[in-house]
Design an enzyme around this catalytic site. Structure first.
Site, PDB file in Angstrom:
ATOM      1  N   HIS A  15      -9.357 -18.807  26.355  1.00 54.88           N
ATOM      2  CA  HIS A  15      -9.131 -18.656  27.646  1.00 54.88           C
ATOM      3  C   HIS A  15      -7.486 -19.010  27.975  1.00 54.88           C
ATOM      4  O   HIS A  15      -6.675 -19.400  26.872  1.00 54.88           O
ATOM      5  CB  HIS A  15      -9.778 -19.666  28.427  1.00 54.88           C
ATOM      6  CG  HIS A  15     -10.084 -21.092  27.840  1.00 54.88           C
ATOM      7  ND1 HIS A  15      -9.227 -22.122  28.307  1.00 54.88           N
ATOM      8  CD2 HIS A  15     -10.742 -21.788  26.678  1.00 54.88           C
ATOM      9  CE1 HIS A  15      -9.427 -23.323  27.751  1.00 54.88           C
ATOM     10  NE2 HIS A  15     -10.439 -22.826  26.814  1.00 54.88           N
ATOM     11  N   ALA A  16      -6.952 -19.537  29.066  1.00 58.94           N
ATOM     12  CA  ALA A  16      -5.498 -19.657  29.217  1.00 58.94           C
ATOM     13  C   ALA A  16      -4.891 -20.873  28.615  1.00 58.94           C
ATOM     14  O   ALA A  16      -3.885 -20.541  28.186  1.00 58.94           O
ATOM     15  CB  ALA A  16      -5.332 -19.728  30.819  1.00 58.94           C
TER      16      ALA A  16
END
Length: 89
Positions: A15-16
């Site tokens: 994820h980010a």
């Protein structure tokens, strides 16, 4: 060329936040660094490339580096992935 493969173990996938950390780490090296997963590949130095791949938990990824500092890049990126709990050491 240097490379390694691993399975993403983070429960939310790549994820980010870890993508940002990986892109920052990869940018420290002059080698071309590529992430490969699900028959797609992206530039690991680009958070947008990494995020666009939508890599989920349980996905096998391969990181490849090609250049003068490829071995050092692979070692640093692998350690970063362990430190951010993306993969198991």
């Amino acid at each position: 060329m240097a490379k390694f493969s691993a399975i993403i173990t983070d429960k939310v996938g790549l994820h980010a936040r870890p993508a940002s950390v990986l892109a920052k780490e990869a940018s420290k090296f002059s080698s071309n660094i590529t992430i490969i997963a699900n028959e797609k590949q992206g530039n690991l130095k680009s958070i947008m490339n990494v995020m666009a791949m939508a890599i989920k938990t349980g996905t096998e990824i391969t990181i490849q580096a090609d250049g003068n500092d490829a071995d050092q890049a692979i070692q640093a990126i692998k350690q970063t992935m362990i430190d951010t709990a993306l993969i198991q050491g």
